[in-house]
Motif scaffolding. Sequence first.
Motif, PDB file in Angstrom:
ATOM      1  N   PRO A  83      20.772 -10.004  46.170  1.00 49.31           N
ATOM      2  CA  PRO A  83      21.945 -10.498  46.900  1.00 49.31           C
ATOM      3  C   PRO A  83      21.537 -10.956  48.303  1.00 49.31           C
ATOM      4  CG  PRO A  83      21.977  -8.115  46.838  1.00 49.31           C
ATOM      5  CD  PRO A  83      20.800  -8.555  46.006  1.00 49.31           C
ATOM      6  N   LEU A  84      21.863 -12.188  48.648  1.00 49.68           N
ATOM      7  CA  LEU A  84      21.521 -12.736  49.958  1.00 49.68           C
ATOM      8  C   LEU A  84      22.798 -12.967  50.758  1.00 49.68           C
ATOM      9  CD1 LEU A  84      18.821 -15.373  48.960  1.00 49.68           C
ATOM     10  CD2 LEU A  84      18.443 -13.101  49.862  1.00 49.68           C
ATOM     11  N   THR A  85      22.729 -12.726  52.055  1.00 47.10           N
ATOM     12  CA  THR A  85      23.824 -13.033  52.969  1.00 47.10           C
ATOM     13  C   THR A  85      23.334 -14.143  53.878  1.00 47.10           C
ATOM     14  OG1 THR A  85      24.457 -10.707  52.909  1.00 47.10           O
ATOM     15  CG2 THR A  85      25.419 -12.043  54.652  1.00 47.10           C
ATOM     16  N   GLY A  86      23.670 -15.365  53.536  1.00 47.88           N
ATOM     17  CA  GLY A  86      23.139 -16.507  54.263  1.00 47.88           C
ATOM     18  C   GLY A  86      21.654 -16.629  53.963  1.00 47.88           C
ATOM     19  N   SER A  87      20.835 -16.485  54.997  1.00 51.37           N
ATOM     20  CA  SER A  87      19.389 -16.601  54.803  1.00 51.37           C
ATOM     21  C   SER A  87      18.682 -15.258  54.938  1.00 51.37           C
ATOM     22  CB  SER A  87      18.807 -17.579  55.824  1.00 51.37           C
ATOM     23  OG  SER A  87      19.027 -17.092  57.131  1.00 51.37           O
ATOM     24  N   THR A  88      19.446 -14.157  54.936  1.00 56.79           N
ATOM     25  CA  THR A  88      18.848 -12.840  55.107  1.00 56.79           C
ATOM     26  C   THR A  88      19.418 -11.868  54.072  1.00 56.79           C
ATOM     27  OG1 THR A  88      18.325 -11.128  56.728  1.00 56.79           O
ATOM     28  CG2 THR A  88      20.538 -12.051  56.838  1.00 56.79           C
ATOM     29  N   ILE A  89      19.033 -10.593  54.191  1.00 55.18           N
ATOM     30  CA  ILE A  89      19.522  -9.574  53.256  1.00 55.18           C
ATOM     31  C   ILE A  89      20.783  -8.929  53.829  1.00 55.18           C
ATOM     32  CG2 ILE A  89      17.275  -9.139  52.216  1.00 55.18           C
ATOM     33  CD1 ILE A  89      16.954  -6.712  54.042  1.00 55.18           C
ATOM     34  N   PRO A  90      21.627  -8.311  52.992  1.00 53.38           N
ATOM     35  CA  PRO A  90      22.906  -7.788  53.481  1.00 53.38           C
ATOM     36  C   PRO A  90      22.806  -6.566  54.405  1.00 53.38           C
ATOM     37  CG  PRO A  90      22.777  -7.630  51.072  1.00 53.38           C
ATOM     38  CD  PRO A  90      21.514  -8.254  51.544  1.00 53.38           C
ATOM     39  N   HIS A  91      21.797  -5.706  54.212  1.00 53.66           N
ATOM     40  CA  HIS A  91      21.715  -4.498  55.039  1.00 53.66           C
ATOM     41  C   HIS A  91      20.279  -4.002  55.080  1.00 53.66           C
ATOM     42  CE1 HIS A  91      21.452  -2.030  51.350  1.00 53.66           C
ATOM     43  NE2 HIS A  91      22.347  -2.875  50.858  1.00 53.66           N
ATOM     44  N   GLU A  92      20.032  -3.067  56.006  1.00 51.74           N
ATOM     45  CA  GLU A  92      18.697  -2.479  56.169  1.00 51.74           C
ATOM     46  C   GLU A  92      18.452  -1.453  55.070  1.00 51.74           C
ATOM     47  OE1 GLU A  92      16.303   0.331  59.354  1.00 51.74           O
ATOM     48  OE2 GLU A  92      17.985  -0.888  60.048  1.00 51.74           O
ATOM     49  N   ILE A  93      17.178  -1.332  54.665  1.00 53.13           N
ATOM     50  CA  ILE A  93      16.823  -0.344  53.651  1.00 53.13           C
ATOM     51  C   ILE A  93      15.376   0.091  53.866  1.00 53.13           C
ATOM     52  CG2 ILE A  93      16.100  -2.044  51.929  1.00 53.13           C
ATOM     53  CD1 ILE A  93      17.524  -0.183  49.848  1.00 53.13           C
ATOM     54  N   VAL A  94      15.115   1.369  53.640  1.00 55.59           N
ATOM     55  CA  VAL A  94      13.754   1.914  53.706  1.00 55.59           C
ATOM     56  C   VAL A  94      13.446   2.499  52.332  1.00 55.59           C
ATOM     57  CG1 VAL A  94      12.226   3.582  54.807  1.00 55.59           C
ATOM     58  CG2 VAL A  94      13.989   2.451  56.145  1.00 55.59           C
ATOM     59  N   VAL A  95      12.342   2.058  51.733  1.00 58.78           N
ATOM     60  CA  VAL A  95      12.021   2.428  50.361  1.00 58.78           C
ATOM     61  C   VAL A  95      10.614   2.993  50.297  1.00 58.78           C
ATOM     62  CG1 VAL A  95      11.946   1.592  47.999  1.00 58.78           C
ATOM     63  CG2 VAL A  95      13.380   0.451  49.639  1.00 58.78           C
ATOM     64  N   ARG A  96      10.442   4.006  49.428  1.00 58.91           N
ATOM     65  CA  ARG A  96       9.111   4.554  49.182  1.00 58.91           C
ATOM     66  C   ARG A  96       8.724   4.325  47.733  1.00 58.91           C
ATOM     67  NH1 ARG A  96       7.576  10.243  51.249  1.00 58.91           N
ATOM     68  NH2 ARG A  96       5.702   9.477  50.250  1.00 58.91           N
ATOM     69  N   TYR A  97       7.481   3.940  47.540  1.00 58.21           N
ATOM     70  CA  TYR A  97       6.907   3.856  46.194  1.00 58.21           C
ATOM     71  C   TYR A  97       5.502   4.420  46.313  1.00 58.21           C
ATOM     72  CZ  TYR A  97       5.521   2.291  41.618  1.00 58.21           C
ATOM     73  OH  TYR A  97       5.097   2.266  40.311  1.00 58.21           O
ATOM     74  N   PRO A 106      17.573  -6.893  58.041  1.00 56.44           N
ATOM     75  CA  PRO A 106      18.073  -8.259  58.213  1.00 56.44           C
ATOM     76  C   PRO A 106      17.805  -8.763  59.626  1.00 56.44           C
ATOM     77  CG  PRO A 106      19.892  -6.695  57.986  1.00 56.44           C
ATOM     78  CD  PRO A 106      18.633  -5.931  57.775  1.00 56.44           C
ATOM     79  N   ALA A 107      17.663 -10.081  59.745  1.00 54.42           N
ATOM     80  CA  ALA A 107      17.366 -10.684  61.041  1.00 54.42           C
ATOM     81  C   ALA A 107      18.288 -11.876  61.262  1.00 54.42           C
ATOM     82  CB  ALA A 107      15.909 -11.126  61.092  1.00 54.42           C
ATOM     83  N   PRO A 108      18.561 -12.237  62.529  1.00 53.60           N
ATOM     84  CA  PRO A 108      19.426 -13.390  62.797  1.00 53.60           C
ATOM     85  C   PRO A 108      18.754 -14.694  62.389  1.00 53.60           C
ATOM     86  CG  PRO A 108      18.561 -12.454  64.840  1.00 53.60           C
ATOM     87  CD  PRO A 108      18.162 -11.534  63.742  1.00 53.60           C
ATOM     88  N   GLY A 112      12.797 -16.118  61.018  1.00 57.27           N
ATOM     89  CA  GLY A 112      11.705 -16.349  60.076  1.00 57.27           C
ATOM     90  C   GLY A 112      11.349 -15.066  59.347  1.00 57.27           C
ATOM     91  N   VAL A 113      10.279 -15.135  58.572  1.00 59.31           N
ATOM     92  CA  VAL A 113       9.824 -13.971  57.812  1.00 59.31           C
ATOM     93  C   VAL A 113       8.744 -13.264  58.615  1.00 59.31           C
ATOM     94  CG1 VAL A 113       8.746 -13.183  55.686  1.00 59.31           C
ATOM     95  CG2 VAL A 113      10.365 -15.066  55.623  1.00 59.31           C
ATOM     96  N   ASP A 130      15.071 -15.195  56.750  1.00 57.71           N
ATOM     97  CA  ASP A 130      15.050 -14.444  58.006  1.00 57.71           C
ATOM     98  C   ASP A 130      15.068 -12.948  57.693  1.00 57.71           C
ATOM     99  OD1 ASP A 130      15.345 -16.786  59.747  1.00 57.71           O
ATOM    100  OD2 ASP A 130      17.332 -16.926  58.842  1.00 57.71           O
ATOM    101  N   ILE A 131      13.968 -12.272  58.001  1.00 53.57           N
ATOM    102  CA  ILE A 131      13.871 -10.839  57.727  1.00 53.57           C
ATOM    103  C   ILE A 131      12.753 -10.237  58.572  1.00 53.57           C
ATOM    104  CG2 ILE A 131      12.249 -11.091  55.816  1.00 53.57           C
ATOM    105  CD1 ILE A 131      13.769  -8.806  54.394  1.00 53.57           C
ATOM    106  N   THR A 132      12.940  -8.986  58.947  1.00 49.68           N
ATOM    107  CA  THR A 132      11.905  -8.224  59.634  1.00 49.68           C
ATOM    108  C   THR A 132      11.514  -7.076  58.726  1.00 49.68           C
ATOM    109  OG1 THR A 132      12.980  -8.734  61.723  1.00 49.68           O
ATOM    110  CG2 THR A 132      11.333  -7.016  61.761  1.00 49.68           C
ATOM    111  N   THR A 133      10.208  -6.899  58.512  1.00 48.72           N
ATOM    112  CA  THR A 133       9.750  -5.828  57.635  1.00 48.72           C
ATOM    113  C   THR A 133       8.645  -5.033  58.307  1.00 48.72           C
ATOM    114  OG1 THR A 133       7.992  -7.078  56.569  1.00 48.72           O
ATOM    115  CG2 THR A 133      10.195  -7.288  55.626  1.00 48.72           C
ATOM    116  N   LYS A 134       8.442  -3.839  57.806  1.00 49.53           N
ATOM    117  CA  LYS A 134       7.339  -3.012  58.281  1.00 49.53           C
ATOM    118  C   LYS A 134       6.841  -2.172  57.121  1.00 49.53           C
ATOM    119  CE  LYS A 134       4.542  -1.037  61.141  1.00 49.53           C
ATOM    120  NZ  LYS A 134       3.321  -1.760  61.443  1.00 49.53           N
TER     121      LYS A 134
END
Length: 186
Positions: A83-97, A106-108, A112-113, A130-134
């Motif tokens: 699910p995309l909200t405009g050009s970004t994701i709808p909400h923040e999420i932290v995942v472990r694998y 999500p980013a304004p 960019g990526v 548009d997204i910020t990841t770590k």
Amino acid sequence: MVGRRQSGRQGRDTDDGGITERVVKISRVSKVHKGGRHLSFSALVVVGDGEGRVGLGLGKALAVPDAVRKGGVNARKNMIKVPLTGSTIPHEIVVRYGAAEVMLRPAPPGTGVIAGGSVRAVVELAGVKDITTKARRSTNPINCVKATFKGLSMLRDVETELAKRKQLVESPPPPRRQSRQSQRRR
């Protein structure tokens, strides 16, 4: 495979359906037998259409091209809708694998990526602009890709979730049947 283009370590391939394929990691695996070493290859492949659909697959074979082909086939089988909200994701999420932990935020528009190599492959092919990841803890490419994929699959559209919850509040579930023990107490 039409229009094969190499850019560094990541190969890209577009077929008729507009699906782009990217090789994230190729590993040479050696198994020692009595007669000597037996070499095989595994390839982690990510596919996506850039419009919210992405998949990942792991292919194993005796030659690199066969491993990449198998990985692409597996990735096409495992595609999910993001699910995309405009050009970004709808909400923040932290995942472990495994030991890898990936944060997706999500980013304004215009940001960019901002992502490392393995996370970037999944996010770009999913169509997120548009997204910020770590990537924290382990940065093993296979676990980072799987954590990112898991995170994207866990995302929910805000409006859809609010509608579901509103529907639950408006029509409460039927009353519970009382157990035989509670009936005996009376």
